[in-house]
Enzyme design. Structure first.
Site, PDB file in Angstrom:
ATOM      1  N   ASP A  67       0.813  -1.213   0.000  1.00 51.52           N
ATOM      2  CA  ASP A  67       0.000   0.000   0.000  1.00 51.52           C
ATOM      3  C   ASP A  67       0.852   1.270   0.000  1.00 51.52           C
ATOM      4  O   ASP A  67       0.326   2.375  -0.099  1.00 51.52           O
ATOM      5  CB  ASP A  67      -0.975   0.012   1.176  1.00 51.52           C
ATOM      6  CG  ASP A  67      -0.302  -0.101   2.538  1.00 51.52           C
ATOM      7  OD1 ASP A  67       0.694  -0.850   2.661  1.00 51.52           O
ATOM      8  OD2 ASP A  67      -0.764   0.543   3.497  1.00 51.52           O
ATOM      9  N   HIS A  68       2.172   1.099   0.079  1.00 55.70           N
ATOM     10  CA  HIS A  68       3.093   2.234   0.001  1.00 55.70           C
ATOM     11  C   HIS A  68       3.988   2.156  -1.236  1.00 55.70           C
ATOM     12  O   HIS A  68       4.776   3.063  -1.468  1.00 55.70           O
ATOM     13  CB  HIS A  68       3.976   2.286   1.249  1.00 55.70           C
ATOM     14  CG  HIS A  68       3.206   2.510   2.506  1.00 55.70           C
ATOM     15  ND1 HIS A  68       3.234   3.704   3.194  1.00 55.70           N
ATOM     16  CD2 HIS A  68       2.366   1.698   3.204  1.00 55.70           C
ATOM     17  CE1 HIS A  68       2.460   3.622   4.268  1.00 55.70           C
ATOM     18  NE2 HIS A  68       1.921   2.416   4.290  1.00 55.70           N
ATOM     19  N   HIS A 140       7.867  -1.489  12.899  1.00 55.74           N
ATOM     20  CA  HIS A 140       6.750  -2.014  12.120  1.00 55.74           C
ATOM     21  C   HIS A 140       7.030  -3.495  11.855  1.00 55.74           C
ATOM     22  O   HIS A 140       8.043  -4.043  12.300  1.00 55.74           O
ATOM     23  CB  HIS A 140       6.619  -1.216  10.824  1.00 55.74           C
ATOM     24  CG  HIS A 140       5.334  -1.438  10.090  1.00 55.74           C
ATOM     25  ND1 HIS A 140       4.099  -1.416  10.702  1.00 55.74           N
ATOM     26  CD2 HIS A 140       5.089  -1.670   8.765  1.00 55.74           C
ATOM     27  CE1 HIS A 140       3.159  -1.634   9.806  1.00 55.74           C
ATOM     28  NE2 HIS A 140       3.732  -1.794   8.614  1.00 55.74           N
ATOM     29  N   HIS A 269      -3.152   7.945   7.024  1.00 58.53           N
ATOM     30  CA  HIS A 269      -3.091   6.478   7.050  1.00 58.53           C
ATOM     31  C   HIS A 269      -4.200   5.908   7.947  1.00 58.53           C
ATOM     32  O   HIS A 269      -3.957   5.207   8.916  1.00 58.53           O
ATOM     33  CB  HIS A 269      -1.711   6.020   7.537  1.00 58.53           C
ATOM     34  CG  HIS A 269      -1.396   4.580   7.217  1.00 58.53           C
ATOM     35  ND1 HIS A 269      -1.688   3.553   8.081  1.00 58.53           N
ATOM     36  CD2 HIS A 269      -0.800   4.012   6.138  1.00 58.53           C
ATOM     37  CE1 HIS A 269      -1.279   2.412   7.551  1.00 58.53           C
ATOM     38  NE2 HIS A 269      -0.750   2.666   6.357  1.00 58.53           N
TER      39      HIS A 269
END
Length: 316
Positions: A67-68, A140, A269
């Protein structure tokens, strides 16, 4: 210097919001813009915006989740068809080059400009006479980085009113003073440059953090920033879920901005469970209770980066 959001959703796109991408417009400073993250569909978002890919100078990837990242090969390929002939540099974690090499070679994409891919593991990754960019590791599921963009201080303007009192008119002597040279007028008056130049303009600091839990790495990146962009995937009532999925809540983002002495916070986000700005209102409320100068990111909206000066600090 302005922030322009192209995508504000987490994980997957929805009918209301696209996945992550944000532009830092530097039209006055460099006549270009920089992009941070490039989720799938970003090039379509650019077409709906005032941005032009030919002006894209640098692109920074925070981490290698789709998604990035999934919009990057298409955007790089399309840039050449949209007038992009100047060099483009893409920065990101190790693995970025392999991803782009395979995507672009297998698709036989033609890139009619110089493309440089810079993999990094944090630290100072770019510097010239006007800007520097530093990266720091966050927390993350995979390596995710935040970027600290620092605009260097610029020389102060001449005090033209004071110079007029000396009988000095605009001309070559102004230029010498601007360079820091002392001068003597035709009347024999010594004018010291230091006495007729205002204090330097403080450069602005913009911090764009990738996906992260609250972690020690965020604080030094965000310290004294004029603007902090931080993920707020969930409201704080879902703090346990946020921790489980290696994300942050709106309140946690606000706590970071407060502890770092930031001036302004933009939340982005957002989980797809929040389908409208109205449903995001509780996230804004909980953040503003901690850090009042907080706003929600909105796609296709411009947010100026204000220059913090004594007496008008938005964070005061």
């Amino acid at each position: 210097m302005e922030i322009y959001f192209l995508g504000t959703n987490a994980g997957v796109p929805t009918l209301q919001r696209n996945v992550t991408s944000v532009a830092l417009r530097l039209l006055e400073e460099r006549r270009t813009f920089w992009m941070f993250d490039c989720g799938e569909g970003t090039q379509h978002q650019v077409l709906r915006s005032p941005l032009r890919l030919g002006k894209l100078e640098k692109l920074f990837i925070t981490h290698l989740h789709g998604d990035h990242l999934f919009g990057l090969p298409g955007l790089i390929s399309s840039r050449g068809y949209q007038g992009g002939t100047s060099p483009l540099t893409v920065y990101g974690p190790p693995g970025l080059k392999a991803y782009l090499d395979i995507s672009l070679s297998v698709s036989q994409s033609r890139i009619p400009y110089k493309l440089e891919i810079v993999e990094h593991s944090g630290g100072l990754i770019f510097e010239d006479e006007t800007f520097k960019v530093e990266a720091g590791l966050l927390e993350h599921r995979i390596d995710s980085y935040g970027y600290r963009v620092t605009e260097k201080d610029s020389p102060g303007n001449l005090n033209t009113e004071l110079l007029k009192s000396y009988g000095l008119k605009p001309g070559p002597l102004y230029g010498r003073l601007k360079k820091g040279e002392d001068i003597t007028t035709d009347e024999g008056v010594l004018i010291r440059a230091a006495e007729v130049i205002h204090a330097p303009k403080r450069g602005r600091i913009v911090v764009i953090l990738g996906d992260t839990r609250p972690c020690a790495g965020s604080l030094p990146l965000a310290q004294d920033a004029d603007l902090i962009i931080h993920e707020a995937t969930f409201a704080h009532e879902l703090a346990e879920m946020a921790h489980q999925y290696h994300h942050s809540t709106a309140r946690q983002a606000a706590e970071l901005a407060r502890d770092a002495g930031g001036a302004e916070l933009l939340l982005t986000h957002f989980s797809s469970r929040y389908t409208s700005q109205e449903e995001l209102a509780p996230l804004l409320k909980e953040a503003q209770e901690i850090f009042p100068n907080t706003l929600l990111a909105e796609e296709f909206c411009t947010f100026p980066v204000y220059r913090r000066t004594p007496g008008n600090d938005p964070g005061e």
